[in-house]
Design an enzyme around this catalytic site. Sequence first.
Site, PDB file in Angstrom:
ATOM      1  N   GLY A  12      -3.199   7.523   6.303  1.00 28.23           N
ATOM      2  CA  GLY A  12      -2.100   6.551   6.155  1.00 28.23           C
ATOM      3  C   GLY A  12      -1.205   6.860   4.967  1.00 28.23           C
ATOM      4  O   GLY A  12      -1.467   7.789   4.189  1.00 28.23           O
ATOM      5  N   ARG A  99      -8.260 -10.334  -2.751  1.00 29.12           N
ATOM      6  CA  ARG A  99      -7.453 -10.535  -3.967  1.00 29.12           C
ATOM      7  C   ARG A  99      -7.623 -11.914  -4.588  1.00 29.12           C
ATOM      8  O   ARG A  99      -7.482 -12.075  -5.796  1.00 29.12           O
ATOM      9  CB  ARG A  99      -5.963 -10.322  -3.652  1.00 29.12           C
ATOM     10  CG  ARG A  99      -5.618  -8.891  -3.377  1.00 29.12           C
ATOM     11  CD  ARG A  99      -4.125  -8.762  -3.111  1.00 29.12           C
ATOM     12  NE  ARG A  99      -3.825  -7.471  -2.530  1.00 29.12           N
ATOM     13  CZ  ARG A  99      -2.790  -7.233  -1.737  1.00 29.12           C
ATOM     14  NH1 ARG A  99      -1.938  -8.207  -1.438  1.00 29.12           N
ATOM     15  NH2 ARG A  99      -2.585  -6.032  -1.254  1.00 29.12           N
ATOM     16  N   CYS A 130       2.093  -4.735  -3.488  1.00 32.45           N
ATOM     17  CA  CYS A 130       3.012  -3.780  -4.125  1.00 32.45           C
ATOM     18  C   CYS A 130       4.088  -4.470  -4.963  1.00 32.45           C
ATOM     19  O   CYS A 130       4.426  -4.038  -6.059  1.00 32.45           O
ATOM     20  CB  CYS A 130       3.639  -2.883  -3.069  1.00 32.45           C
ATOM     21  SG  CYS A 130       3.952  -3.690  -1.498  1.00 32.45           S
ATOM     22  N   SER A 160       8.128   1.413   4.050  1.00 30.86           N
ATOM     23  CA  SER A 160       6.794   2.020   3.905  1.00 30.86           C
ATOM     24  C   SER A 160       5.757   0.985   3.484  1.00 30.86           C
ATOM     25  O   SER A 160       4.560   1.212   3.642  1.00 30.86           O
ATOM     26  CB  SER A 160       6.823   3.179   2.906  1.00 30.86           C
ATOM     27  OG  SER A 160       7.303   2.725   1.661  1.00 30.86           O
ATOM     28  N   PRO A 180      22.321   5.828  21.716  1.00 29.98           N
ATOM     29  CA  PRO A 180      21.763   4.598  22.277  1.00 29.98           C
ATOM     30  C   PRO A 180      20.845   4.819  23.476  1.00 29.98           C
ATOM     31  O   PRO A 180      19.971   3.990  23.737  1.00 29.98           O
ATOM     32  CB  PRO A 180      23.003   3.796  22.686  1.00 29.98           C
ATOM     33  CG  PRO A 180      24.123   4.398  21.915  1.00 29.98           C
ATOM     34  CD  PRO A 180      23.769   5.823  21.678  1.00 29.98           C
ATOM     35  N   LYS A 215       1.855 -14.637  -1.978  1.00 30.12           N
ATOM     36  CA  LYS A 215       1.012 -13.646  -2.662  1.00 30.12           C
ATOM     37  C   LYS A 215       1.555 -13.353  -4.062  1.00 30.12           C
ATOM     38  O   LYS A 215       0.794 -13.211  -5.015  1.00 30.12           O
ATOM     39  CB  LYS A 215       1.003 -12.325  -1.877  1.00 30.12           C
ATOM     40  CG  LYS A 215       0.165 -12.302  -0.628  1.00 30.12           C
ATOM     41  CD  LYS A 215       0.356 -10.922   0.037  1.00 30.12           C
ATOM     42  CE  LYS A 215      -0.089 -10.904   1.463  1.00 30.12           C
ATOM     43  NZ  LYS A 215       0.393  -9.696   2.169  1.00 30.12           N
ATOM     44  N   ARG A 236      12.867  -7.465   3.521  1.00 33.19           N
ATOM     45  CA  ARG A 236      12.673  -6.067   3.960  1.00 33.19           C
ATOM     46  C   ARG A 236      14.041  -5.409   4.089  1.00 33.19           C
ATOM     47  O   ARG A 236      14.965  -6.004   4.676  1.00 33.19           O
ATOM     48  CB  ARG A 236      11.957  -6.055   5.308  1.00 33.19           C
ATOM     49  CG  ARG A 236      11.520  -4.697   5.755  1.00 33.19           C
ATOM     50  CD  ARG A 236      10.364  -4.126   4.988  1.00 33.19           C
ATOM     51  NE  ARG A 236       9.108  -4.808   5.258  1.00 33.19           N
ATOM     52  CZ  ARG A 236       8.016  -4.679   4.517  1.00 33.19           C
ATOM     53  NH1 ARG A 236       8.018  -3.920   3.430  1.00 33.19           N
ATOM     54  NH2 ARG A 236       6.906  -5.322   4.830  1.00 33.19           N
ATOM     55  N   HIS A 243      10.383  -0.126  -3.832  1.00 41.69           N
ATOM     56  CA  HIS A 243      10.708  -1.554  -3.806  1.00 41.69           C
ATOM     57  C   HIS A 243      11.574  -1.891  -5.034  1.00 41.69           C
ATOM     58  O   HIS A 243      11.304  -1.415  -6.134  1.00 41.69           O
ATOM     59  CB  HIS A 243       9.440  -2.407  -3.896  1.00 41.69           C
ATOM     60  CG  HIS A 243       8.603  -2.438  -2.651  1.00 41.69           C
ATOM     61  ND1 HIS A 243       8.902  -1.750  -1.506  1.00 41.69           N
ATOM     62  CD2 HIS A 243       7.457  -3.125  -2.395  1.00 41.69           C
ATOM     63  CE1 HIS A 243       7.975  -1.999  -0.586  1.00 41.69           C
ATOM     64  NE2 HIS A 243       7.085  -2.827  -1.103  1.00 41.69           N
TER      65      HIS A 243
HETATM   66  N1  LIG Z   1       2.253   0.564   1.868  1.00 44.16           N
HETATM   67  C1  LIG Z   1       2.253  -0.153   0.758  1.00 44.16           C
HETATM   68  O1  LIG Z   1       3.243  -0.199  -0.007  1.00 44.16           O
HETATM   69  C2  LIG Z   1       1.041  -0.930   0.378  1.00 44.16           C
HETATM   70  C3  LIG Z   1       0.992  -1.493  -0.874  1.00 44.16           C
HETATM   71  C4  LIG Z   1      -0.121  -2.234  -1.232  1.00 44.16           C
HETATM   72  C5  LIG Z   1      -1.144  -2.372  -0.319  1.00 44.16           C
HETATM   73  N2  LIG Z   1      -1.081  -1.811   0.921  1.00 44.16           N
HETATM   74  C6  LIG Z   1      -2.209  -1.982   1.822  1.00 44.16           C
HETATM   75  O2  LIG Z   1      -2.887  -0.732   1.980  1.00 44.16           O
HETATM   76  C7  LIG Z   1      -3.468  -0.674   3.284  1.00 44.16           C
HETATM   77  C8  LIG Z   1      -3.006   0.603   3.984  1.00 44.16           C
HETATM   78  O3  LIG Z   1      -1.579   0.594   4.096  1.00 44.16           O
HETATM   79  P1  LIG Z   1      -0.751   1.864   4.588  1.00 44.16           P
HETATM   80  O4  LIG Z   1       0.642   1.556   4.245  1.00 44.16           O
HETATM   81  O5  LIG Z   1      -1.353   3.132   4.096  1.00 44.16           O
HETATM   82  O6  LIG Z   1      -0.974   1.779   6.190  1.00 44.16           O
HETATM   83  P2  LIG Z   1      -0.817   2.921   7.293  1.00 44.16           P
HETATM   84  O7  LIG Z   1       0.137   3.970   6.855  1.00 44.16           O
HETATM   85  O8  LIG Z   1      -0.547   2.213   8.563  1.00 44.16           O
HETATM   86  O9  LIG Z   1      -2.285   3.607   7.378  1.00 44.16           O
HETATM   87  C9  LIG Z   1      -3.415   2.873   7.799  1.00 44.16           C
HETATM   88  C10 LIG Z   1      -4.666   3.700   7.594  1.00 44.16           C
HETATM   89  O10 LIG Z   1      -5.797   2.893   7.936  1.00 44.16           O
HETATM   90  C11 LIG Z   1      -6.579   3.588   8.917  1.00 44.16           C
HETATM   91  N3  LIG Z   1      -7.231   2.596   9.775  1.00 44.16           N
HETATM   92  C12 LIG Z   1      -6.679   1.530  10.390  1.00 44.16           C
HETATM   93  N4  LIG Z   1      -7.627   0.856  11.103  1.00 44.16           N
HETATM   94  C13 LIG Z   1      -8.793   1.531  10.920  1.00 44.16           C
HETATM   95  C14 LIG Z   1     -10.120   1.343  11.396  1.00 44.16           C
HETATM   96  N5  LIG Z   1     -10.461   0.329  12.191  1.00 44.16           N
HETATM   97  N6  LIG Z   1     -11.076   2.226  11.000  1.00 44.16           N
HETATM   98  C15 LIG Z   1     -10.753   3.263  10.207  1.00 44.16           C
HETATM   99  N7  LIG Z   1      -9.515   3.498   9.719  1.00 44.16           N
HETATM  100  C16 LIG Z   1      -8.535   2.633  10.078  1.00 44.16           C
HETATM  101  C17 LIG Z   1      -5.594   4.459   9.658  1.00 44.16           C
HETATM  102  O11 LIG Z   1      -6.295   5.492  10.293  1.00 44.16           O
HETATM  103  P3  LIG Z   1      -5.723   6.187  11.645  1.00 44.16           P
HETATM  104  O12 LIG Z   1      -4.622   7.102  11.201  1.00 44.16           O
HETATM  105  O13 LIG Z   1      -6.909   6.894  12.172  1.00 44.16           O
HETATM  106  O14 LIG Z   1      -5.227   5.054  12.522  1.00 44.16           O
HETATM  107  C18 LIG Z   1      -4.739   4.941   8.483  1.00 44.16           C
HETATM  108  O15 LIG Z   1      -5.410   5.973   7.783  1.00 44.16           O
HETATM  109  C19 LIG Z   1      -3.071  -1.974   3.987  1.00 44.16           C
HETATM  110  O16 LIG Z   1      -4.100  -2.931   3.795  1.00 44.16           O
HETATM  111  C20 LIG Z   1      -1.834  -2.405   3.233  1.00 44.16           C
HETATM  112  O17 LIG Z   1      -1.615  -3.790   3.284  1.00 44.16           O
HETATM  113  C21 LIG Z   1      -0.006  -1.071   1.286  1.00 44.16           C
END
Ligand SMILES: NC(=O)c1ccc[n+]([C@@H]2O[C@H](COP(=O)([O-])OP(=O)(O)OC[C@H]3O[C@@H](n4cnc5c(N)ncnc54)[C@H](OP(=O)(O)O)[C@@H]3O)[C@@H](O)[C@H]2O)c1
Length: 340
Positions: A12, A99, A130, A160, A180, A215, A236, A243
């Site tokens: 991810g 949290r 974030c 993101s 389109p 939050k 968004r 951000h």
């Molecule tokens: N993006 C931000 O700015 C940010 C900031 C703070 C916190 N977060 C938090 O961080 C977390 C990840 O966010 P992200 O932005 O990295 O999301 P993302 O790009 O959608 O990636 C999600 C990741 O989780 C894995 N995953 C999902 N379901 C799973 C399962 N059942 N078992 C194993 N792996 C699983 C996915 O694996 P696959 O590729 O195999 O599906 C992928 O590696 C979320 O909780 C989000 O709220 C994000």
Amino acid sequence: MGYRIVVVGATGNVGHEMLNILAEREFPVDEIAALASRRSLGTEVSFGDRTLKTTDLDTFDFTGWDIALFAVGSDATKTYAPKAAAAGCVVIDNSSLYRYDPDVPLIVPEVNPQAVHGYAKKNIIANPNCSTAQLVVALKPLHDRATVKRVVVATYQSVSGAGKEGMDELWDQTKSIYNPTDSKPATKFTKQIAFNVIPHIDVFLDSGETKEEWKMVAETKKILDPAIKLTATCVRVPVFVGHSEAVNIEFENPLDADEARDILRESPGIMVIDKREDGGYVTPIECVGDYATFVSRIRDDSTVDNGISLWVVSDNLRKGAALNAVQIAELLGRECLKKG
Ligand SMILES: NC(=O)c1ccc[n+]([C@@H]2O[C@H](COP(=O)([O-])OP(=O)(O)OC[C@H]3O[C@@H](n4cnc5c(N)ncnc54)[C@H](OP(=O)(O)O)[C@@H]3O)[C@@H](O)[C@H]2O)c1
């Protein structure tokens, strides 16, 4: 001797950055495992100059591993984080699941590093949202000097922050504006995000605010000071990474913009870019890949006693998630595990 580290969600957005930042900061890693869902079994991810193959979280045994950096959604965290913690592996979690749990410390290392000692209650530490992380980094030194009374913040959050699907949706919609016939319906966001802004992140609460806005209130109180009043509008915007926040702060005690600028210049994790001229401020595109929380547009707010206004920008995948999590791991190692 170093640590045995697990990155959960390694395919991810946040997981990728965790691997990059562990390598960049030369975290003392003896062994590393990259986990994702079964869908991604065998997918290759980079760790410095090495390539790792991802394995399946569902069948992974956390016994003997020191720290697991979790970056999967709350549902997967709910299933697997307690298993990791019970196996003796300390979980640093990016989801919102833990949290607000009083037995789980919520940490931004520049702000409340002392909270790390509370990790042992559940073997879990939470990483903030974030938009909260960058805000509290900027508020903390000003709070220490003049005591923050009330904050009004409007966020401009990149796609993101909604994971890789959010980035794909902005990319696909932007292309379809010019072509389109290639258009796809919005699935991740509730309205068109390309060439638009959406004042809605996460679900609506009975109060009328969104969960993202709630939050920011709850997390600022837990990390910095429960006495701080905060109201947020979270929006968004069609930016891929980074951000931004427009912040109005009211203090108990006198503080003017010049003193605030001097304080912020000396504060950890902050880079002040504040020239009152064309381009003398930071925009999100310039903060991508950086560690700092950037502060610009520092000025007096004459509509209240002791008020100042700021513009705060940071890489949400770094300070907003992966960097903060790695900094927590460094703090945990230094203060508690003492192995590296
Ligand atoms: N993006 C931000 O700015 C940010 C900031 C703070 C916190 N977060 C938090 O961080 C977390 C990840 O966010 P992200 O932005 O990295 O999301 P993302 O790009 O959608 O990636 C999600 C990741 O989780 C894995 N995953 C999902 N379901 C799973 C399962 N059942 N078992 C194993 N792996 C699983 C996915 O694996 P696959 O590729 O195999 O599906 C992928 O590696 C979320 O909780 C989000 O709220 C994000």
